[in-house]
Design an enzyme around this catalytic site. Structure first.
Site, PDB file in Angstrom:
ATOM      1  N   ASP A 108      -9.169  57.055  73.360  1.00  0.00           N
ATOM      2  CA  ASP A 108      -8.271  56.452  72.372  1.00  0.00           C
ATOM      3  C   ASP A 108      -8.887  56.423  70.971  1.00  0.00           C
ATOM      4  OD1 ASP A 108     -10.096  54.605  73.592  1.00  0.00           O
ATOM      5  OD2 ASP A 108      -8.967  52.908  72.805  1.00  0.00           O
ATOM      6  N   GLU A 173     -10.953  51.700  74.778  1.00  0.00           N
ATOM      7  CA  GLU A 173     -12.177  51.144  74.169  1.00  0.00           C
ATOM      8  C   GLU A 173     -11.854  50.434  72.873  1.00  0.00           C
ATOM      9  OE1 GLU A 173     -15.620  50.762  71.565  1.00  0.00           O
ATOM     10  OE2 GLU A 173     -13.851  51.979  71.164  1.00  0.00           O
TER      11      GLU A 173
HETATM   12  C1  LIG Z   1     -14.809  43.759  70.654  1.00  0.00           C
HETATM   13  S1  LIG Z   1     -13.825  44.950  71.285  1.00  0.00           S
HETATM   14  C2  LIG Z   1     -13.469  45.960  69.903  1.00  0.00           C
HETATM   15  C3  LIG Z   1     -14.299  47.137  69.821  1.00  0.00           C
HETATM   16  C4  LIG Z   1     -14.502  47.665  68.442  1.00  0.00           C
HETATM   17  N1  LIG Z   1     -15.383  48.792  68.509  1.00  0.00           N
HETATM   18  C5  LIG Z   1     -15.635  49.588  67.499  1.00  0.00           C
HETATM   19  C6  LIG Z   1     -16.665  50.652  67.671  1.00  0.00           C
HETATM   20  O1  LIG Z   1     -15.016  49.488  66.468  1.00  0.00           O
HETATM   21  C7  LIG Z   1     -15.107  46.594  67.553  1.00  0.00           C
HETATM   22  O2  LIG Z   1     -16.329  46.443  67.484  1.00  0.00           O
HETATM   23  O3  LIG Z   1     -14.338  45.855  66.919  1.00  0.00           O
HETATM   24 ZN   LIG Z   2     -15.593  54.525  69.377  1.00  0.00          ZN
HETATM   25 ZN   LIG Z   3     -13.791  52.861  67.152  1.00  0.00          ZN
END
Ligand SMILES: CSCC[C@H](NC(C)=O)C(=O)O
Ligand SMILES: [Zn+2]
Ligand SMILES: [Zn+2]
Length: 434
Positions: A108, A173
């Site tokens: 995704d 993800e």
């Molecule tokens: C906490 S779940 C969300 C995942 C998202 N990952 C990235 C890499 O942007 C973030 O860190 O906001």
């Molecule tokens: Zn990522």
């Molecule tokens: Zn990301």
């Protein structure tokens, strides 16, 4: 036949020329030279709209099924939740008693603000410099194709290794992994993979070095609810929600300032080493002249592994108590596992990973991942995981407008995995495995 970028933009992935499997001649941008087939494949994957809020996972799974067929490897699909499938392409090793190597990527991508992009974010346009623009170029469709293409090359060379290699493609993800990796690590099919070591996403590095991540900050998404006395907007009502909210906001954002200062005044700290706090939503109120009975503030907090989480939550409780009566909070996300993957030579996986990179003259910068990736779920079940996306000389543009990756950097990444995979999959049996 050669195409210009303009022609390519108008074609769907299915319409691209496909003479010998993926050996399509791709778009121009390089003075009419034939495009490297791995680049064409990467651009095809970018065009699949696996974008939230309604990712087309069906298109990605069909693409991956085709990849498995081309690689002559089996692909297993595990539906962890309705409509949420994890796909695993497996290259079985010669000694299946040994632990396997996991190459993880998520299918995704995050949404775009199309009006702020130079090109259609799902057209995978390549410019004259060979920069490929598209959502997912860095995060992390490049890495998925690099895994596939490295395996393709190694298989074509007739290679075979002792350890099994699993290429895993997970959903969701970008929305927290709850219906993806978080569920899958508890699934019997995950245990059956007998994983010894995992590679997952990292971040680009604008310099010559490559950044590798051996741990992550814990994401805490918290909403603080401030109740208060309602009344007419013309009066000095006591005990209002807004007065409490102001104190809450001050406590959280004062702490934010302290941490920002700590980061900016220390040369040895990176973003992953400090706590970030951002107020991301504020809610409350019904009319201009009605004092509301409650107001909420939501914060995105990222806590480094060095911070004691119990003490940190006790601090939040103190801030709430100091701000007034009846304040409560609730978590939408509260990750508490702070496991790190050892980057000492006593960890044989790290030792072989870093030695192989060194042999390629790659300088590695070890850091704590400032955001959250699926690696946190892998580490939480006790497995070592390294976040690594082989993208140097590249600005960090994940989730940003005009996310791009240069085709030469992308192609170099395939070579990097062509060296890493044999090394990791040939790691001799460890005493813990026999
Ligand atoms: C906490 S779940 C969300 C995942 C998202 N990952 C990235 C890499 O942007 C973030 O860190 O906001
Ligand atoms: Zn990522
Ligand atoms: Zn990301």
């Amino acid at each position: 036949m050669l195409f210009t970028d303009t022609h390519i933009q108008g074609l769907s992935g299915d319409m691209l020329p496909d003479k010998n499997g993926p050996s399509a001649m791709g778009g121009g941008g390089q003075g009419g030279l034939a495009e490297h087939p791995s680049v064409s494949l990467f651009r095809e994957y970018l065009r699949l709209k696996t974008v939230h809020p309604e990712p087309d996972y069906g298109a990605a799974l069909r693409f991956l099924e085709r990849m498995a067929k081309e690689l002559e490897l089996p692909m297993k699909k595990v539906e962890v939740c309705p409509g949420r499938v994890v796909a695993i392409i497996t290259w079985t090793g010669t000694n299946t008693a040994l632990q396997s190597v996991l190459l993880n990527s998520h299918m995704d991508v995050v949404p775009v603000f199309q009006e702020s992009w130079k090109y259609d974010a799902f057209a995978a346009v390549k410019d004259a410099e060979g920069n490929i623009y598209g959502r997912g170029t860095q995060d992390m469709k490049s890495v998925a194709i690099q895994y596939i293409e490295a395996v393709r090359k190694l298989k074509a060379e007739g290679k075979r290794f002792a350890r099994t290699i699993h290429l895993m493609f997970v959903p969701d993800e970008e929305v927290g992994g709850h219906k993806g990796m978080e569920m899958f690590v508890k699934h019997p099919e995950f245990q059956a993979l007998n994983i010894g070591f995992a590679l997952d996403e990292g971040l680009a590095n604008p310099g010559e070095s490559f950044t590798v991540f051996y741990g992550e900050r814990c994401p805490w998404w918290i909403t603080v609810r401030c109740p208060g006395s309602p009344g007419h907007g013309s009066r000095f009502v006591e005990n209002t929600a807004a007065e409490k909210l102001r104190k809450i906001i001050n406590s959280f954002l004062d702490f934010r300032e302290q941490e920002k200062h700590r980061l900016n005044t220390s040369e040895c700290l990176t973003l992953g080493d400090v706590t970030t706090v951002n107020m991301t939503m504020v809610k409350g109120g019904v009319a201009y002249n009605v004092i509301p009975e409650k107001m909420d503030a939501t914060f995105d907090i990222r806590i480094p592994p060095t911070v004691n989480l119990q003490e940190f939550e006790a601090q939040i409780q103190r801030w709430c108590k100091e701000a007034g009566e009846g304040i409560t909070y609730e978590f939408a996300q509260k990750h508490t596992n702070q496991d790190l993957t050892s980057t000492e030579d006593s960890n044989p996986w790290w030792k072989i990973f870093s030695a192989t990179c060194k042999a390629m003259n790659m300088n590695l910068q070890k850091e704590i991942f400032p955001a959250a990736s699926d690696s946190r779920f892998i580490r939480a079940v006790g497995l070592p995981a390294i976040g690594f996306s082989p993208m140097n000389h590249t600005p960090i543009l994940l989730h940003d407008h005009n996310e791009f990756l240069n085709e030469q950097v992308f192609l170099r990444g395939i070579q990097v995995y062509q060296e890493l995979l044999p090394a990791l999959a040939s790691l001799p049996a460890q005493s813990s495995e026999v």
